[in-house]
Design a protein around this motif. Structure first.
Motif, mmCIF file in Angstrom:
data_model
loop_
_atom_site.group_PDB
_atom_site.id
_atom_site.type_symbol
_atom_site.label_atom_id
_atom_site.label_comp_id
_atom_site.label_asym_id
_atom_site.label_seq_id
_atom_site.Cartn_x
_atom_site.Cartn_y
_atom_site.Cartn_z
ATOM 1 N N SER A 48 -133.019 -21.608 25.874
ATOM 2 C CA SER A 48 -133.610 -22.216 27.626
ATOM 3 C C SER A 48 -134.893 -22.808 27.389
ATOM 4 O O SER A 48 -135.435 -24.145 27.838
ATOM 5 N N LEU A 49 -135.321 -22.765 25.412
ATOM 6 C CA LEU A 49 -136.304 -23.335 25.120
ATOM 7 C C LEU A 49 -135.843 -24.561 24.494
ATOM 8 O O LEU A 49 -136.696 -25.755 24.449
ATOM 9 N N GLY A 50 -134.787 -25.055 23.803
ATOM 10 C CA GLY A 50 -134.252 -26.260 23.278
ATOM 11 C C GLY A 50 -133.841 -26.035 22.407
ATOM 12 O O GLY A 50 -132.287 -25.283 22.566
ATOM 13 N N VAL A 51 -132.949 -27.140 21.444
ATOM 14 C CA VAL A 51 -131.721 -27.126 20.251
ATOM 15 C C VAL A 51 -132.515 -26.994 19.595
ATOM 16 O O VAL A 51 -132.943 -28.191 19.055
ATOM 17 N N GLN A 52 -131.719 -25.578 18.849
ATOM 18 C CA GLN A 52 -132.830 -25.298 17.536
ATOM 19 C C GLN A 52 -131.500 -25.897 16.620
ATOM 20 O O GLN A 52 -131.998 -26.777 15.366
ATOM 21 N N GLY A 53 -130.382 -26.176 16.687
ATOM 22 C CA GLY A 53 -129.892 -26.860 15.771
ATOM 23 C C GLY A 53 -128.034 -27.717 16.283
ATOM 24 O O GLY A 53 -128.148 -26.333 17.371
ATOM 25 N N TYR A 54 -127.126 -27.954 15.366
ATOM 26 C CA TYR A 54 -126.146 -28.785 16.301
ATOM 27 C C TYR A 54 -125.382 -28.457 14.620
ATOM 28 O O TYR A 54 -126.107 -29.617 13.776
ATOM 29 N N TRP A 55 -124.263 -28.132 15.066
ATOM 30 C CA TRP A 55 -123.189 -28.786 13.936
ATOM 31 C C TRP A 55 -121.932 -29.277 14.443
ATOM 32 O O TRP A 55 -120.763 -28.863 15.190
ATOM 33 N N GLU A 56 -121.503 -30.244 14.109
ATOM 34 C CA GLU A 56 -120.633 -31.227 14.057
ATOM 35 C C GLU A 56 -119.228 -30.278 13.542
ATOM 36 O O GLU A 56 -119.505 -29.714 12.726
ATOM 37 N N LEU A 57 -117.728 -30.090 14.263
ATOM 38 C CA LEU A 57 -116.470 -30.236 13.791
ATOM 39 C C LEU A 57 -116.033 -30.910 12.398
ATOM 40 O O LEU A 57 -116.162 -31.973 13.256
ATOM 41 N N PRO A 58 -115.487 -31.326 12.096
ATOM 42 C CA PRO A 58 -114.495 -32.369 11.317
ATOM 43 C C PRO A 58 -113.503 -32.864 12.430
ATOM 44 O O PRO A 58 -113.137 -32.207 12.997
ATOM 45 N N PRO A 59 -113.084 -33.887 11.855
ATOM 46 C CA PRO A 59 -112.359 -35.217 12.718
ATOM 47 C C PRO A 59 -110.837 -34.449 13.256
ATOM 48 O O PRO A 59 -110.762 -34.906 13.772
ATOM 49 N N GLU A 60 -110.999 -34.463 11.723
ATOM 50 C CA GLU A 60 -109.312 -33.432 11.731
ATOM 51 C C GLU A 60 -109.847 -32.284 12.862
ATOM 52 O O GLU A 60 -108.300 -31.335 13.251
ATOM 53 N N ALA A 61 -110.532 -31.710 12.941
ATOM 54 C CA ALA A 61 -110.581 -30.356 13.560
ATOM 55 C C ALA A 61 -110.430 -30.677 15.109
ATOM 56 O O ALA A 61 -109.067 -29.811 16.178
ATOM 57 N N VAL A 62 -111.099 -31.467 15.530
ATOM 58 C CA VAL A 62 -111.106 -31.608 17.508
ATOM 59 C C VAL A 62 -109.934 -32.943 16.856
ATOM 60 O O VAL A 62 -109.350 -32.212 18.783
ATOM 61 N N ARG A 63 -109.041 -33.607 16.473
ATOM 62 C CA ARG A 63 -107.952 -34.832 16.495
ATOM 63 C C ARG A 63 -106.503 -32.893 16.363
ATOM 64 O O ARG A 63 -105.925 -33.178 18.261
ATOM 65 N N ALA A 64 -107.310 -32.196 16.021
ATOM 66 C CA ALA A 64 -105.780 -31.023 16.576
ATOM 67 C C ALA A 64 -106.153 -30.363 17.055
ATOM 68 O O ALA A 64 -104.860 -29.708 18.216
ATOM 69 N N GLN A 65 -107.079 -29.970 17.896
ATOM 70 C CA GLN A 65 -107.769 -28.946 19.441
ATOM 71 C C GLN A 65 -107.213 -29.828 20.561
ATOM 72 O O GLN A 65 -106.065 -29.288 21.528
ATOM 73 N N TYR A 66 -107.114 -30.916 20.318
ATOM 74 C CA TYR A 66 -106.898 -32.067 21.387
ATOM 75 C C TYR A 66 -104.885 -32.224 21.256
ATOM 76 O O TYR A 66 -104.383 -32.091 22.158
ATOM 77 N N ARG A 67 -104.498 -32.841 20.083
ATOM 78 C CA ARG A 67 -102.905 -32.750 20.100
ATOM 79 C C ARG A 67 -102.805 -31.494 21.165
ATOM 80 O O ARG A 67 -101.277 -31.090 21.183
ATOM 81 N N SER A 68 -102.747 -30.152 20.067
ATOM 82 C CA SER A 68 -102.081 -28.952 20.509
ATOM 83 C C SER A 68 -102.407 -28.701 21.985
ATOM 84 O O SER A 68 -101.729 -28.358 22.856
ATOM 85 N N VAL A 69 -103.209 -29.705 22.707
ATOM 86 C CA VAL A 69 -103.695 -29.088 24.072
ATOM 87 C C VAL A 69 -102.980 -30.428 24.855
ATOM 88 O O VAL A 69 -101.490 -29.508 25.870
ATOM 89 N N VAL A 70 -102.734 -31.354 24.559
ATOM 90 C CA VAL A 70 -102.475 -32.306 25.516
ATOM 91 C C VAL A 70 -100.768 -32.735 25.103
ATOM 92 O O VAL A 70 -99.520 -33.224 26.021
ATOM 93 N N ASP A 71 -100.061 -32.059 23.611
ATOM 94 C CA ASP A 71 -99.080 -32.202 23.344
ATOM 95 C C ASP A 71 -98.116 -31.312 24.020
ATOM 96 O O ASP A 71 -96.351 -31.489 24.658
ATOM 97 N N ASP A 72 -98.603 -29.831 24.505
ATOM 98 C CA ASP A 72 -97.755 -28.837 25.036
ATOM 99 C C ASP A 72 -98.351 -28.662 26.500
ATOM 100 O O ASP A 72 -97.183 -28.492 27.180
ATOM 101 N N ILE A 73 -99.308 -28.961 26.726
ATOM 102 C CA ILE A 73 -100.438 -28.186 28.059
ATOM 103 C C ILE A 73 -99.646 -29.718 29.440
ATOM 104 O O ILE A 73 -99.731 -29.586 30.016
ATOM 105 N N GLY A 74 -100.700 -30.765 28.473
ATOM 106 C CA GLY A 74 -100.418 -31.789 29.583
ATOM 107 C C GLY A 74 -101.940 -31.576 30.174
ATOM 108 O O GLY A 74 -102.433 -31.150 30.452
ATOM 109 N N VAL A 75 -102.894 -32.705 31.187
ATOM 110 C CA VAL A 75 -103.909 -32.724 31.317
ATOM 111 C C VAL A 75 -103.840 -33.777 32.890
ATOM 112 O O VAL A 75 -102.982 -34.893 32.827
#
Length: 264
Positions: A48-75
């Motif tokens: 509630s006081l703010g953001v103390q830090g953030y860490w990006e995920l690698p592009p391949e992790a983002v791409r894999a999550q997206y493909r996993s959802v969209v290719d099977d479940i659809g949106v």
């Protein structure tokens, strides 16, 4: 026979405090009767006081999550939020350019507390690659200024601001006027059609997650089959109630109440 609900995918950052980001998106989707799914682009240490830090995920992790959802479940709709860096903005834009679902882009750059959530050098990628994929983009006044250089000081400036954002390629722009005095007025514009959405302003400081919640609500209503103006109108009604019922949490700014309709 049990029917599969409409499906909405959020691509955003995780808020450990539960008020914004992925957590707010999924709560909103549940409240509005759609099935929420997620691609986590970054992880924040946030309260509630703010953001103390953030860490990006690698592009391949983002791409894999997206493909996993969209290719099977659809949106039926996709919502984007915190993407943090140029490479993640470019990765997500590339993915969205190949699919036909409605896309709601919340061009998140800072938190409610003023903490940066988007690298300055990522703005060009947002303008040139992400915004052209959007069915609706939902900038607040600070984000409008970052994207276009235009400062909105009063309601009369919002049409010009919408035109400037629209020049980057989205189908619709929703300029959020919540930081102006008076009514909470938002302008939806597609280059020819202009729709204003107004609500009372509440004396409640607990508004963490407002932008994430509105964008997710718009995506949810689009997935349920509403056109853009009706989806925005219904989302505005939902988020207004959530702001009204926002509650204290921790020592700082509390969240809006995503479940307010369950207790209304």
């Amino acid at each position: 026979m049990v029917q599969t609900p409409a499906r909405v995918l959020t691509i955003a950052g995780s808020d450990s405090g539960g008020g914004a980001g992925i957590q707010a998106d999924l709560k909103t989707m549940l409240a509005l009767g759609v099935h929420g799914m997620s691609v986590i682009a970054a992880v924040t240490a946030q309260n509630s006081l703010g953001v103390q830090g953030y860490w990006e995920l690698p592009p391949e992790a983002v791409r894999a999550q997206y493909r996993s959802v969209v290719d099977d479940i659809g949106v039926q709709a996709v919502k984007t939020g915190m993407l943090a860096s140029p490479v993640l903005v470019e990765t997500v834009a590339e993915l969205l350019a190949t699919q036909k679902a409605a896309v709601v882009v919340d061009p998140v750059s800072v938190s409610k507390h003023g903490d940066a959530l988007l690298a300055e050098e990522a703005l060009d990628a947002v303008r040139g690659k992400l915004l052209p994929t959007a069915t609706v983009v939902t900038p607040n006044l600070f984000e409008v200024q970052q994207l276009t250089g235009l400062e909105v000081r009063e309601e009369a400036d919002m049409r010009k601001a919408a035109e400037a954002v629209l020049a980057f390629g989205p189908e619709w722009v929703l300029v959020k006027g919540g930081h102006l005095k008076g009514e909470a007025a938002d302008l939806l514009f597609d280059g020819s059609r202009e729709h204003w959405f107004r609500s009372d302003r509440f004396d409640n400081r607990h508004t963490h997650g407002t932008g994430c919640t509105l964008a997710s609500a718009i995506a949810s209503y689009l997935a349920l089959g509403r056109d853009v103006p009706r989806a925005v109108g219904a989302a505005k009604e939902y988020v207004t109630g959530a702001i009204r019922e926002g509650f204290p949490l921790g020592a700082g700014i509390g969240p809006v109440d995503h479940g307010w309709r369950f207790r209304a």
